[in-house]
Design a protein around this motif. Structure first.
Motif, PDB file in Angstrom:
ATOM      1  N   PRO A 131      27.465 -40.384   8.715  1.00  0.00           N
ATOM      2  CA  PRO A 131      26.880 -40.391   7.370  1.00  0.00           C
ATOM      3  C   PRO A 131      27.321 -41.584   6.524  1.00  0.00           C
ATOM      4  CG  PRO A 131      28.629 -38.755   7.542  1.00  0.00           C
ATOM      5  CD  PRO A 131      28.372 -39.245   8.927  1.00  0.00           C
ATOM      6  N   ASP A 132      28.433 -42.236   6.903  1.00  0.00           N
ATOM      7  CA  ASP A 132      28.922 -43.380   6.130  1.00  0.00           C
ATOM      8  C   ASP A 132      28.287 -44.702   6.564  1.00  0.00           C
ATOM      9  OD1 ASP A 132      30.651 -41.815   4.594  1.00  0.00           O
ATOM     10  OD2 ASP A 132      32.256 -41.958   6.079  1.00  0.00           O
ATOM     11  N   SER A 133      27.377 -44.632   7.534  1.00  0.00           N
ATOM     12  CA  SER A 133      26.766 -45.867   8.026  1.00  0.00           C
ATOM     13  C   SER A 133      25.948 -46.575   6.948  1.00  0.00           C
ATOM     14  CB  SER A 133      25.886 -45.587   9.252  1.00  0.00           C
ATOM     15  OG  SER A 133      24.831 -44.697   8.916  1.00  0.00           O
ATOM     16  N   VAL A 134      25.531 -45.836   5.920  1.00  0.00           N
ATOM     17  CA  VAL A 134      24.764 -46.453   4.833  1.00  0.00           C
ATOM     18  C   VAL A 134      25.623 -47.439   4.034  1.00  0.00           C
ATOM     19  CG1 VAL A 134      23.187 -44.497   4.599  1.00  0.00           C
ATOM     20  CG2 VAL A 134      25.328 -44.519   3.307  1.00  0.00           C
ATOM     21  N   LEU A 135      26.943 -47.373   4.231  1.00  0.00           N
ATOM     22  CA  LEU A 135      27.843 -48.256   3.493  1.00  0.00           C
ATOM     23  C   LEU A 135      27.988 -49.633   4.142  1.00  0.00           C
ATOM     24  CD1 LEU A 135      30.748 -45.718   2.757  1.00  0.00           C
ATOM     25  CD2 LEU A 135      28.881 -46.386   1.222  1.00  0.00           C
TER      26      LEU A 135
END
Length: 389
Positions: A131-135
């Motif tokens: 879920p943190d790949s958008v960062l």
């Protein structure tokens, strides 16, 4: 000083500009680069072989299905579309450029081509599962070769949460600084260009005349995810102003000091030579002499000093041509560091009016009071050039 070439087409040897710092020769890559290049070539060959094999399998019809189903065991080939993954933990470091607005698949393709992940699909699956790949931020990321896809995503995310370090070397021009900043931060070049076109936004003093050259202080800056081009350039201008204020330089003299310091920065190879160069510049200005500094001419001509010709030094249309125009050039030709600024503020005592680097490997520079003595040093440079190709 400089003795121009005899004709307009022959090059003028730059007698002032310090010898360039050694750079890696791309034609002779190091061991790691060789291994990476070999791996990329092997992947390319495997890809071409696979295309030929697929055509053959189609031709043999049903037999092809049996072969294809056992292809991995027969050949060990992989393609970027298969969900192949490396077991890890990873090998040599490799820099990978993540483009602005890149999708997970585009990132996976870049990583696959660099030998970081075994397949695009494995990376895409790991990207979608984190879920943190958008960062993940655009820019240059240091990765490891042959990483598990999940670890590759995690490292990209970690890079996004760790502050970057933007280092600007002394003597860089504005164009070089923007290029370095874009590469490190991933911010678009157009953002920096827009900021430079609005000098008031980055705190540039009026005496700079809207030109940031000389005002972007060379230093290491911490870059956070929220930083903008305007913010970064403002820090550099503020740092320059701070250095001048710390030295009690009158505001009216800031542009002059930076212009002189930029000449010293580009002319001096060793720190101990810079106060002497600063004095020689002052001595020539006091006597109304032409500065005849190749680095300034080259800046105005938009070319390296080693490529100057007599035609360049005789071109009066170049406002930075210190062979044709007396006094200082209209502004700085680079962004000077602390040592060069201090050299201008505290020049060494002496009567020098000429200087020339006589050894382009060591940067040895010799100074002279009169032209005849200077010519002996110029000949010393010519002899060095003849002996060193």
């Amino acid at each position: 000083m400089n003795s121009p070439a005899k004709d307009s087409e022959s090059p003028v040897t730059d007698l002032f500009t310090a010898p360039p710092r050694p750079q890696a020769d791309p034609a002779f890559p190091g061991p790691r680069s060789v291994r990476r290049a070999q791996r990329r070539r092997r992947r390319g060959k495997r890809g071409r072989s696979l295309v030929v094999l697929l055509v053959a399998l189609v031709l043999v019809g049903g037999a092809g299905y049996a072969v294809w189903s056992n292809l991995e065991s027969l050949t060990g080939l992989t393609t970027p579309l298969e969900s192949k993954d490396y077991p890890g933990p990873g090998g040599d470091q490799v820099d990978v450029e993540i483009a602005e607005g890149a999708t997970g698949a585009a990132m996976g393709e870049a990583l696959y081509e660099a030998g970081v992940v075994a397949s695009v699909s494995a990376f895409t699956e790991a990207f979608e599962a984190n879920p943190d790949s958008v960062l993940i931020r655009p820019g240059t990321h240091t990765m490891l070769e042959e990483m598990p896809a999940r670890d590759a995503v995690a490292l990209l995310v970690k890079n996004a949460t760790v502050d970057l370090q933007l280092t600007i070397p002394e003597g860089y021009t504005v164009d070089q600084i923007v290029e370095r900043a874009v590469q490190v931060t991933g911010l678009p070049a157009k953002d920096f260009e827009a900021a430079l076109n609005r000098p008031g936004k980055i705190g540039l003093p009026k005496q700079a005349g809207g030109n940031a050259e000389g005002w972007l202080y060379p230093d290491t800056y911490t870059v956070t995810p929220d930083d903008t081009a305007v913010g970064l350039l403002s820090q550099m201008v503020e740092r320059t102003s701070g250095v001048l204020k710390e030295r009690n330089v009158s505001g009216a003299d800031w542009q002059t000091v930076l212009t002189k310091a930029s000449l010293v920065e580009r002319e001096g190879f060793h720190a101990e030579d810079k106060p002497k160069i600063a004095r020689a510049i002052d001595n020539r200005l006091e006597d109304g002499m032409f500065l005849e500094i190749d680095a300034a001419v080259a800046y105005g001509a938009g070319k390296p000093g080693t490529e100057l010709t007599r035609a360049d030094t005789e071109n009066p249309k170049n406002r930075y041509n210190t062979y044709e125009h007396t006094g200082l050039p209209p502004g700085p030709i680079a962004n000077p560091g602390e040592v060069s600024i201090d050299a201008v503020l505290n020049p060494a005592p002496g009567d020098w009016k000429f200087w020339v680097t006589v050894n382009l490997d060591t940067g040895e520079t010799k100074f002279a009071d009169d032209f005849a003595e200077h010519q002996t040093y110029v000949q010393e440079l010519r002899d060095w050039q003849a002996a060193n190709g």
